[in-house]
Structures are given as structure tokens and as C-alpha cells.
Design a protein around this motif. Structure first.
Motif, PDB file in Angstrom:
ATOM      1  N   MET A  78       0.944  -1.223   0.078  1.00 48.99           N
ATOM      2  CA  MET A  78      -0.002  -0.104   0.010  1.00 48.99           C
ATOM      3  C   MET A  78       0.844   1.234   0.133  1.00 48.99           C
ATOM      4  O   MET A  78       1.841   1.361   0.804  1.00 48.99           O
ATOM      5  N   THR A  79       0.536   2.122  -0.767  1.00 48.88           N
ATOM      6  CA  THR A  79       1.433   3.574  -1.132  1.00 48.88           C
ATOM      7  C   THR A  79       1.030   4.349   0.198  1.00 48.88           C
ATOM      8  O   THR A  79      -0.146   4.335   0.789  1.00 48.88           O
ATOM      9  N   THR A  80       2.035   5.412   0.473  1.00 54.26           N
ATOM     10  CA  THR A  80       1.734   6.277   1.528  1.00 54.26           C
ATOM     11  C   THR A  80       0.473   7.312   1.224  1.00 54.26           C
ATOM     12  O   THR A  80      -0.126   7.468   2.048  1.00 54.26           O
ATOM     13  N   ARG A  81       0.455   7.268  -0.011  1.00 48.34           N
ATOM     14  CA  ARG A  81      -0.608   8.480  -0.745  1.00 48.34           C
ATOM     15  C   ARG A  81      -1.998   7.445  -0.346  1.00 48.34           C
ATOM     16  O   ARG A  81      -2.992   8.041   0.214  1.00 48.34           O
ATOM     17  N   LYS A  82      -2.048   6.221  -0.366  1.00 44.18           N
ATOM     18  CA  LYS A  82      -3.397   5.627  -0.123  1.00 44.18           C
ATOM     19  C   LYS A  82      -3.559   5.607   1.361  1.00 44.18           C
ATOM     20  O   LYS A  82      -4.770   5.576   1.773  1.00 44.18           O
ATOM     21  N   ILE A  83      -2.575   5.287   2.108  1.00 45.12           N
ATOM     22  CA  ILE A  83      -2.604   5.406   3.514  1.00 45.12           C
ATOM     23  C   ILE A  83      -3.040   6.564   4.141  1.00 45.12           C
ATOM     24  O   ILE A  83      -3.852   6.714   4.756  1.00 45.12           O
ATOM     25  N   PHE A  84      -2.524   7.850   3.493  1.00 41.76           N
ATOM     26  CA  PHE A  84      -3.092   9.243   3.836  1.00 41.76           C
ATOM     27  C   PHE A  84      -4.596   9.163   3.344  1.00 41.76           C
ATOM     28  O   PHE A  84      -5.376   9.839   4.238  1.00 41.76           O
ATOM     29  N   GLU A  85      -4.839   8.641   2.155  1.00 38.69           N
ATOM     30  CA  GLU A  85      -6.387   8.885   1.889  1.00 38.69           C
ATOM     31  C   GLU A  85      -7.242   8.118   2.771  1.00 38.69           C
ATOM     32  O   GLU A  85      -8.320   8.709   3.324  1.00 38.69           O
ATOM     33  N   LEU A  86      -6.727   6.808   3.223  1.00 44.01           N
ATOM     34  CA  LEU A  86      -7.614   6.227   4.455  1.00 44.01           C
ATOM     35  C   LEU A  86      -7.670   7.123   5.610  1.00 44.01           C
ATOM     36  O   LEU A  86      -8.697   7.076   6.582  1.00 44.01           O
ATOM     37  N   PHE A  87      -6.470   7.510   6.130  1.00 38.59           N
ATOM     38  CA  PHE A  87      -6.277   8.322   7.267  1.00 38.59           C
ATOM     39  C   PHE A  87      -7.490   9.592   7.274  1.00 38.59           C
ATOM     40  O   PHE A  87      -8.066   9.717   8.229  1.00 38.59           O
ATOM     41  N   VAL A  88      -7.360  10.356   6.161  1.00 36.10           N
ATOM     42  CA  VAL A  88      -8.174  11.296   6.169  1.00 36.10           C
ATOM     43  C   VAL A  88      -9.794  10.907   6.103  1.00 36.10           C
ATOM     44  O   VAL A  88     -10.431  11.277   7.030  1.00 36.10           O
ATOM     45  N   LYS A  89      -9.912   9.815   5.405  1.00 34.65           N
ATOM     46  CA  LYS A  89     -11.420   9.222   5.198  1.00 34.65           C
ATOM     47  C   LYS A  89     -11.883   8.588   6.907  1.00 34.65           C
ATOM     48  O   LYS A  89     -13.090   9.151   7.173  1.00 34.65           O
ATOM     49  N   ASN A 108     -11.049   9.781   9.484  1.00 35.84           N
ATOM     50  CA  ASN A 108     -10.874  10.917  10.574  1.00 35.84           C
ATOM     51  C   ASN A 108     -11.893  12.163  10.124  1.00 35.84           C
ATOM     52  O   ASN A 108     -11.477  13.292  10.817  1.00 35.84           O
ATOM     53  N   THR A 109     -12.904  11.953   9.452  1.00 36.43           N
ATOM     54  CA  THR A 109     -13.694  12.955   9.146  1.00 36.43           C
ATOM     55  C   THR A 109     -15.124  12.402   9.195  1.00 36.43           C
ATOM     56  O   THR A 109     -15.470  11.411   9.319  1.00 36.43           O
ATOM     57  N   LYS A 110     -16.089  13.442   9.586  1.00 40.17           N
ATOM     58  CA  LYS A 110     -17.181  13.361   9.670  1.00 40.17           C
ATOM     59  C   LYS A 110     -18.056  12.576   8.597  1.00 40.17           C
ATOM     60  O   LYS A 110     -17.968  12.901   7.503  1.00 40.17           O
ATOM     61  N   GLY A 111     -18.505  11.551   8.947  1.00 41.82           N
ATOM     62  CA  GLY A 111     -19.324  10.739   7.899  1.00 41.82           C
ATOM     63  C   GLY A 111     -18.420  10.232   6.886  1.00 41.82           C
ATOM     64  O   GLY A 111     -18.911   9.810   5.814  1.00 41.82           O
ATOM     65  N   ARG A 112     -17.093  10.322   7.329  1.00 45.56           N
ATOM     66  CA  ARG A 112     -16.083   9.862   6.303  1.00 45.56           C
ATOM     67  C   ARG A 112     -16.174  10.471   4.912  1.00 45.56           C
ATOM     68  O   ARG A 112     -15.914  10.035   4.016  1.00 45.56           O
ATOM     69  N   ASP A 113     -16.558  11.687   5.101  1.00 46.03           N
ATOM     70  CA  ASP A 113     -16.700  12.547   3.746  1.00 46.03           C
ATOM     71  C   ASP A 113     -15.455  13.211   3.191  1.00 46.03           C
ATOM     72  O   ASP A 113     -15.275  13.709   2.316  1.00 46.03           O
TER      73      ASP A 113
END
Length: 126
Positions: free
Chosen positions: A1-12, A14-19
Motif C-alpha cells: 500500500m502506498t503512502t498516498r493510499k494510507i493518507f487517503e484512508l487516514f483522512v477518510k 478521521n472525518t465526519k461521516g467519512r466525507d
């Protein structure tokens, strides 16, 4: 898994309603009012630290096996207990098992619940 993909999952995650846009309350409690990019750097450090602890714990379990420490498999979970030099060590692949058995006065070290305790254990690994 790329760092970019991990970042995208991290953001998703940690956001309200996974928005992917609005930080949730858990994110704000843990990281404060910082950008996702800044918080992600902190998160990556935590992950790297956890991976280091996990590797050291795995090495210690291998050491105990090599030393012939008595092992008992839990009958109700996947936890493994080793007895070595008068101390009972608990190992488990659960990342955050509920409750800690650690009681230094009684000679019990729970490396599943308290992985940081591996840093207090000295052993010779070849």
C-alpha cells in the motif's frame, strides 16, 4: 500500500461521516486544529513506533521459544503465556486487547496490552 493510499484512508477515517473533508471530534481531540497533512506525519511516527515495538516483541517471543520457556495457550483466547525466570509474559496478536494483566509485583508482564514494556526487558538475541 502506498503512502498516498494510507493518507487517503487516514483522512477518510478521521472525518465526519467519512466525507474526506470535515475533521471529526476524535481527530480534533487527538491532533488539535492542524491540517490532515500535519496530523498524518504524527500518525506515521506512531505507526513506525508500533511496528518497531512489534518487531522487538516478536524477537523476544522467539528468544523465549529458543530458551525452552514453558508455554501455555489460553483456552478462551489466542493469548500465549510464557514463564521465564519467574516472570509470566503474555503475548497476543490482538493490537489492543481489553484490560492489562501487567502486575510487576506479581511478576506478570502483559506485552499484548502494554507493548512499550518490551523496552524494559533485556535479552540476548543472536
Amino acid at each position: 500500500m502506498t503512502t498516498r493510499k494510507i493518507f487517503e484512508l487516514f483522512v477518510k477515517n478521521n472525518t465526519k461521516g467519512r466525507d474526506g473533508i470535515t475533521p471529526n471530534a476524535d481527530f480534533k481531540r487527538k491532533y488539535g486544529e492542524v491540517s490532515f497533512e500535519e496530523a498524518f506525519e504524527s500518525y506515521l511516527k506512531e505507526v513506525k513506533s508500533f511496528i518497531f515495538l512489534k518487531k522487538k516483541i516478536d524477537e523476544f517471543e522467539s528468544f523465549l521459544q529458543k530458551e525452552g520457556a514453558r508455554r501455555i495457550q489460553s483456552g478462551i483466547s489466542e493469548s500465549r503465556y510464557y514463564y521465564y525466570n519467574g516472570i509470566k509474559y503474555r503475548f497476543s496478536s490482538h493490537v489492543y486487547p481489553t484490560g492489562s494483566m501487567t502486575d510487576k509485583m506479581m511478576g506478570i508482564i502483559d506485552l499484548a496490552a502494554d507493548p512499550e514494556l518490551i523496552n524494559e526487558i533485556s535479552f540476548k538475541w543472536e
